[in-house]
Design an enzyme around this catalytic site. Structure first.
Site, PDB file in Angstrom:
ATOM      1  N   ASP A 259      11.027  -9.360  11.124  1.00  0.00           N
ATOM      2  CA  ASP A 259      10.368  -8.421  12.037  1.00  0.00           C
ATOM      3  C   ASP A 259       8.936  -8.894  12.306  1.00  0.00           C
ATOM      4  O   ASP A 259       8.498  -9.913  11.788  1.00  0.00           O
ATOM      5  CB  ASP A 259      10.372  -7.005  11.444  1.00  0.00           C
ATOM      6  CG  ASP A 259       9.524  -6.928  10.177  1.00  0.00           C
ATOM      7  OD1 ASP A 259       9.709  -7.776   9.293  1.00  0.00           O
ATOM      8  OD2 ASP A 259       8.665  -6.031  10.067  1.00  0.00           O
TER       9      ASP A 259
ATOM     10  N   ASP B 163      26.027 -16.305   6.892  1.00  0.00           N
ATOM     11  CA  ASP B 163      25.066 -16.968   7.779  1.00  0.00           C
ATOM     12  C   ASP B 163      25.208 -16.358   9.168  1.00  0.00           C
ATOM     13  O   ASP B 163      25.698 -16.990  10.094  1.00  0.00           O
ATOM     14  CB  ASP B 163      25.297 -18.481   7.793  1.00  0.00           C
ATOM     15  CG  ASP B 163      24.245 -19.201   8.634  1.00  0.00           C
ATOM     16  OD1 ASP B 163      23.246 -18.549   9.024  1.00  0.00           O
ATOM     17  OD2 ASP B 163      24.425 -20.405   8.909  1.00  0.00           O
TER      18      ASP B 163
ATOM     19  N   GLU C   2      17.828 -12.749   6.006  1.00  0.00           N
ATOM     20  CA  GLU C   2      16.490 -12.623   6.582  1.00  0.00           C
ATOM     21  C   GLU C   2      15.571 -13.670   5.936  1.00  0.00           C
ATOM     22  O   GLU C   2      15.913 -14.254   4.903  1.00  0.00           O
ATOM     23  CB  GLU C   2      15.924 -11.210   6.343  1.00  0.00           C
ATOM     24  CG  GLU C   2      14.647 -10.949   7.132  1.00  0.00           C
ATOM     25  CD  GLU C   2      14.246  -9.475   7.214  1.00  0.00           C
ATOM     26  OE1 GLU C   2      14.930  -8.622   6.617  1.00  0.00           O
ATOM     27  OE2 GLU C   2      13.233  -9.190   7.893  1.00  0.00           O
TER      28      GLU C   2
ATOM     29  N   HIS D 221      18.068 -13.973  10.111  1.00  0.00           N
ATOM     30  CA  HIS D 221      17.657 -12.688  10.687  1.00  0.00           C
ATOM     31  C   HIS D 221      16.161 -12.821  10.976  1.00  0.00           C
ATOM     32  O   HIS D 221      15.320 -12.489  10.136  1.00  0.00           O
ATOM     33  CB  HIS D 221      17.948 -11.563   9.693  1.00  0.00           C
ATOM     34  CG  HIS D 221      17.669 -10.191  10.241  1.00  0.00           C
ATOM     35  ND1 HIS D 221      18.590  -9.473  10.956  1.00  0.00           N
ATOM     36  CD2 HIS D 221      16.555  -9.412  10.194  1.00  0.00           C
ATOM     37  CE1 HIS D 221      18.077  -8.303  11.314  1.00  0.00           C
ATOM     38  NE2 HIS D 221      16.836  -8.248  10.861  1.00  0.00           N
TER      39      HIS D 221
END
Ligand SMILES: [Zn+2]
Length: 568
Positions: free
Chosen positions: A174, A541, A550, A496
């Site tokens: 993020d 994956d 992530e 991620h």
């Protein structure tokens, strides 16, 4: 971390460019092996012997029998070791196992991890916020314009209005920035410099600051440190995080237009103790390491550290929870005593002042027991860093017994890890219960623990066993997969990670480490895997698997430390 977003058909598998020639039953460190150390690969399909072959012409340069099979409960594999430690030629090689196939290529070289270190450190540059990022001609197309330029104070911060938003690293997949996770990440990089600086000082990371007279690892760490310093309020306290109110979609950094908000606890004193103490610890280290390069910045850092520590004395346990309407990561920690302890230890080491060392000596016994259960540190548990920094700064003993106790406990626990690793069929330090969220950083954490023990009592077994965990991360695992993007012939492909997932580039952004297998199955992708999977195989994956794939700056920092400890 843990950017909770469910993905749709947006994430089609990327084509893999490598020849599908290698057998996944042969597991090598895809970066390679140092010339003079142990060199072991593993084969998970029954065979008798193996050959080492030159990658350029296929010449057989070494033949040996495989070791007898051992059953590995954590993967369900029957594993045979291929030991070619007695082979000492530099070059590019692969293993050929008659009846099974060939391995991925790997290098044998004296300083075989130099490039992986370079890429892992550049992984922090990848995460820079508030600025344009360009990986240069080595990675054409890996660039983006300045991101997240609109910053402001959230009402929970106790103040309001716009604010400069330049600095810091995106935390993970993020785009948030969190002081607590920044603390251990930046602290670990500064430690890598303090301990291994002589090996790191000449490594150019090809970042905008390269060539300015300061070593690049310190240039990169400073990018985040300066953001952390900006998170300190006038009263010395530090706001917990700067993120949007909720996670953005899977868009490129410059396309995330959500305001980046300084978020506080919602009521006085608005700042949190763990974040403030983490800043105190890291800024205290910074005061030491930047002094030869920028004395004014070092002095500013020390002043910030002192003010932050004083704030935590007045506010010893103001914990953080997301205020209403905010759903980004919490990094909530109900106990900030270990963060304060770490801060006191670093301030003691930097200043030598009695107030800080007295705090350390009054509290160290509470935390000693944590050393018995390596790996000892994580973003929410930093007492070991306080213990170790004290012992590292008292090379010749002290009057209290603290130094001897810390050293003895660390060495004893490291010896247990060495023995367990030797008995593990895949020769890594992981226990069955270690396959948790971010398990790859647990493997790296064992390596860090062993490298610290090696500082207290130099022993090749500590360094070799630390490297065994690096081998695990770089391909010597059940998946025959390198868990660092663009490292090795068969690296993972679908982190991620918003910048990777939102691009049309042929591979993810380079140098980033996956969180790794997670038997806790913390996302829908993992919950859909077969029910009877052994813990080390609970991994996907796939971009939506935030609980196993992530990336995160704290995991990345543990990889960097582990690599730094293996450089020549
Ligand atoms: Zn940004």
């Amino acid at each position: 971390m843990a950017a909770v977003l469910l993905m749709t058909a947006l994430f089609l598998p990327l084509a893999h460019s490598a020849e599908p020639a290698a057998s996944l039953s042969i597991k090598v460190d895809q970066a390679g092996y140092p010339l003079d150390g142990p060199k072991v690969a593993f084969v998970s399909e029954h065979a008798e012997s193996f050959e080492v072959r030159n990658s350029h012409d296929g010449t057989v340069v070494f033949i040996r029998k495989l070791d007898p099979p051992k059953a590995d409960a954590d993967t369900g594999d029957e594993v045979q070791a291929a030991d070619f430690s007695s082979f000492h030629e530099a070059g590019e090689f692969y293993l050929n196992v008659p009846g099974v196939g060939r391995s991925w290529d790997f290098s044998l070289a004296s300083n075989v991890y130099e490039r992986t270190y370079y890429l892992a450190m550049r992984g922090f540059y990848v995460q820079r916020c508030g600025t344009a990022v360009d990986m240069g001609p080595e990675f054409p197309g890996y660039s983006h314009p300045a991101c997240h330029l609109h910053g402001e104070f959230h009402p929970s911060s106790g103040t309001k209005g716009p604010r400069d938003n330049i600095g810091g690293w995106h935390d993970a997949g993020d785009y948030g920035r969190y002081v607590v996770n920044s603390g251990i990440s930046t602290g670990m990089l500064l430690w890598a410099w303090e301990i291994y600086g002589s090996k790191l000082k000449n490594v150019s990371l090809k970042i905008p600051e390269s060539g300015n007279g300061t070593p690049d690892i310190l240039n990169e760490a400073r990018w985040n440190l300066q953001w952390m310093l900006k998170m300190q309020d006038d009263d010395g306290g530090v706001w917990h995080k700067q993120t949007s109110e909720h996670f953005s979609g899977f868009v490129a950094p410059q396309d995330d237009k959500l305001p980046s908000e300084v978020i506080g606890t919602g009521s006085a004193p608005f700042k949190s103790t763990c974040a403030t103490a983490d800043l105190a610890a890291v800024a205290a280290i910074a005061a030491r390491v930047y002094k030869p390069f920028d004395a004014a910045f070092a002095a500013q850092s020390l002043q910030a550290a002192r003010r932050a520590f004083a704030w935590t004395e007045a506010n010893p346990n103001v914990t953080f929870r997301n205020p209403p309407g905010v759903t980004t990561g919490g990094y909530g920690d109900s106990n900030c005593s270990d963060e304060r302890f770490w801060a006191a230890a670093e301030l003691s080491r930097t200043t030598g002042e009695a107030a800080y060392s007295n705090y350390f000596l009054a509290h160290y016994a509470e935390f000693l027991g944590g050393l018995d259960s390596p790996p000892a540190e994580s973003w929410g548990s930093v007492a070991s860093m306080g213990l170790w920094t004290y012992a590292l700064s008292h090379a010749h003993g002290d009057d209290s017994g603290a130094n001897a106790a810390i050293r003895q406990r660390t060495i004893a626990a490291a010896r247990v890890v060495v023995e367990r690793t030797r008995a593990n069929p895949y020769r890594n330090s992981m226990k069955t219960r270690d396959y948790i969220w971010g398990s790859n950083s647990v493997a790296a954490g064992y390596g860090i623990y062993l490298l610290i023990a090696n500082l207290f009592e130099p022993d090749a077994a500590f360094v070799d066993t630390a490297r065994d965990n690096l081998h695990y991360l770089l391909g010597r695992n059940t998946f025959s997969l390198s868990w660092v993007t663009q490292v090795g012939e068969h690296p993972f492909q679908h982190p991620h990670h918003r910048p990777s997932a939102s691009s049309n580039l042929p591979a993810p952004w380079p140098g980033l480490m996956s969180g790794g297998p997670n038997a806790g199955r913390g996302d829908a992708v993992l919950r859909d895997l077969p029910k009877n999977l052994p813990p080390a195989r609970v991994y996907a994956d796939q971009t939506p698997s935030y609980a196993s794939n992530e990336i995160a700056i704290n995991w990345q920092a543990s990889l960097v430390f582990l690599l730094a400890g293996q450089l020549q």
